[in-house]
Design an enzyme around this catalytic site. Sequence first.
Site, short mmCIF file in Angstrom:
data_model
loop_
_atom_site.label_atom_id
_atom_site.label_comp_id
_atom_site.label_asym_id
_atom_site.label_seq_id
_atom_site.Cartn_x
_atom_site.Cartn_y
_atom_site.Cartn_z
N SER A 64 -0.32 -6.72 -3.84
CA SER A 64 -0.11 -6.92 -2.39
C SER A 64 0.07 -8.40 -2.07
O SER A 64 0.93 -8.77 -1.27
CB SER A 64 -1.32 -6.41 -1.61
OG SER A 64 -1.43 -5.02 -1.73
N ARG B 82 3.50 -10.57 -0.69
CA ARG B 82 3.43 -11.35 0.55
C ARG B 82 3.73 -12.82 0.31
O ARG B 82 4.31 -13.49 1.17
CB ARG B 82 2.05 -11.16 1.19
CG ARG B 82 1.91 -9.76 1.84
CD ARG B 82 0.47 -9.37 2.00
NE ARG B 82 0.27 -8.13 2.76
CZ ARG B 82 0.39 -6.90 2.26
NH1 ARG B 82 0.76 -6.71 1.00
NH2 ARG B 82 0.17 -5.85 3.03
N GLY C 268 6.89 0.69 -2.04
CA GLY C 268 6.68 0.98 -0.62
C GLY C 268 6.40 -0.29 0.17
O GLY C 268 6.84 -0.45 1.31
N SER D 53 -2.97 1.82 7.77
CA SER D 53 -2.01 1.43 6.74
C SER D 53 -1.66 -0.04 6.88
O SER D 53 -1.17 -0.48 7.92
CB SER D 53 -0.73 2.27 6.87
OG SER D 53 0.35 1.60 6.26
N ASP E 236 -5.91 3.14 -3.35
CA ASP E 236 -5.14 3.13 -4.61
C ASP E 236 -6.01 3.47 -5.82
O ASP E 236 -5.50 3.70 -6.91
CB ASP E 236 -4.47 1.77 -4.82
CG ASP E 236 -3.37 1.54 -3.79
OD1 ASP E 236 -2.89 2.51 -3.18
OD2 ASP E 236 -2.99 0.37 -3.59
N LYS F 226 1.88 8.86 -1.40
CA LYS F 226 1.94 7.68 -2.28
C LYS F 226 3.09 7.87 -3.28
O LYS F 226 3.95 8.72 -3.09
CB LYS F 226 0.59 7.48 -2.97
CG LYS F 226 -0.53 7.10 -2.01
CD LYS F 226 -0.26 5.75 -1.37
CE LYS F 226 -1.31 5.37 -0.35
NZ LYS F 226 -0.96 4.16 0.40
N ARG G 48 -0.61 12.30 -4.80
CA ARG G 48 -1.69 12.02 -5.75
C ARG G 48 -2.82 13.04 -5.70
O ARG G 48 -3.67 13.03 -6.60
CB ARG G 48 -2.21 10.59 -5.56
CG ARG G 48 -1.25 9.56 -6.11
CD ARG G 48 -1.82 8.15 -6.06
NE ARG G 48 -0.86 7.22 -6.67
CZ ARG G 48 -0.84 5.92 -6.43
NH1 ARG G 48 -1.72 5.39 -5.61
NH2 ARG G 48 0.05 5.15 -7.02
#
Length: 427
Positions: free
Chosen positions: A22, A26, A93, A166, A314, A341, A345
């Site tokens: 993540s 970014r 995603g 989210s 996750d 996901k 999952r």
Amino acid sequence: MKKVNFYQTRLQGEIHVPGDKSISHRAVMLGSIANGTTTVEHFLPGEDCLSTISCFEKMGVEIQRNGEQVTVWGNGFKGLVEPKEILDVGNSGTTTRLLLGILAGIPFHSCMIGDSSIAKRPMKRVTNPLRDMGAKIDGREDGQFTPLSIRGGNLKGITYQSPVASAQVKSSILLAGLNGNRSTTVTEPHQSRDHTERMLQAFGVSIEVKGTSVTVKGGQELTSTSIYVPGDISSAAFFLVAGAIVPDSEIVLKNVGINPTRTGIIDVLQQMGATIRIENEREENFEPFADLYIQTSELHGIEVGGELIPRLIDEIPIIALLATQAEGTTIIKDASELKVKETNRIDTVVNELTKLGAKIEATDDGMIIYGKSKLHGAEVSSHGDHRIGMMLAIASFVSEGELQIEDTEAIAVSYPSFFEHIESLSK
Ligand code: S3P
């Protein structure tokens, strides 16, 4: 097809898990829209983050990568140029949804496509609010699925109540909000990971956080900076669980991010009775990190739900494996997000673990696992989902006989050195 048999191998030693996925995404995104040169240390060279780099290169940003070191020469939002090619987000995603937020604010046209898994993932959760802000977005099934096309510009600020917790939704709207004509506020039902908020501040943007609401004023410019990416706790999670369930194991994971919006896996391990220690806590560019120590432990089942879910979303595939090795029942609930996901999952975890002999049931919003189970080898598949592939490889340490795992290539999405790390810890 990869054949593995790690039964009766213990895990001992120390590793540095790769950079946080993540935060790596970014760093490239914010570096690309900032003014000046941004340097990124310990970047994750996984396929998802490489997709982000390639999308920004197609919009004229100069980016140089040398292993885990990345330099981004940004020229602000105005430095991005209309891409001549389709932006390929691969399996990511985060790339899709955050990039849509950035593109919403820029007055040019672009098209986005991804792989067959991305094509099934819901996009209206971002395309709807971005349309409300004024972006023109079209796509399959009225903008629900890729391929998508977008023409941005002239955005107005909005106040948005997100129906889901989210970080991708929150971040997309906040990034669009930077180009809004007034403030933009996003509120979510539970707090999701806050890396965007922290990193925006590192790039000199002021934001306001009140409970689960975040506000950003439009018209702010980003100033380049240096970002150190801590190790990914979602990658560390596979070895935290392995350390707890594999007999005679003792592992130290160095420099792992311990942002409180991500540490649900540590809470779960502690609640189940694991011996886990957090040592040498430090912080850089608003992100805390530490060394994590874990050893083989006697575990018991627990209930996992509510606001804990976004803090470990996750990690649920590997928590399911953990629960098969705990005494008693573990219930995972409030986790219907798992269905959208990289794979569904709930289905992939339940189906693949059942093949190994686990006692596990799918529910509408999670799963129930009855421990402690003896597992055995079988033919299984990642179904193209990196985290399912890694969970199955770790399952081999507690499964008698050989596992034949189909499509382990998917693991390169987030942890290209995964099998090397298994080898270096195996004793
Ligand atoms: C991510 C947010 C989460 C997570 C994903 C990465 C991010 O997704 O599952 O792996 O970097 O913002 P959601 O925002 O869909 O929950």
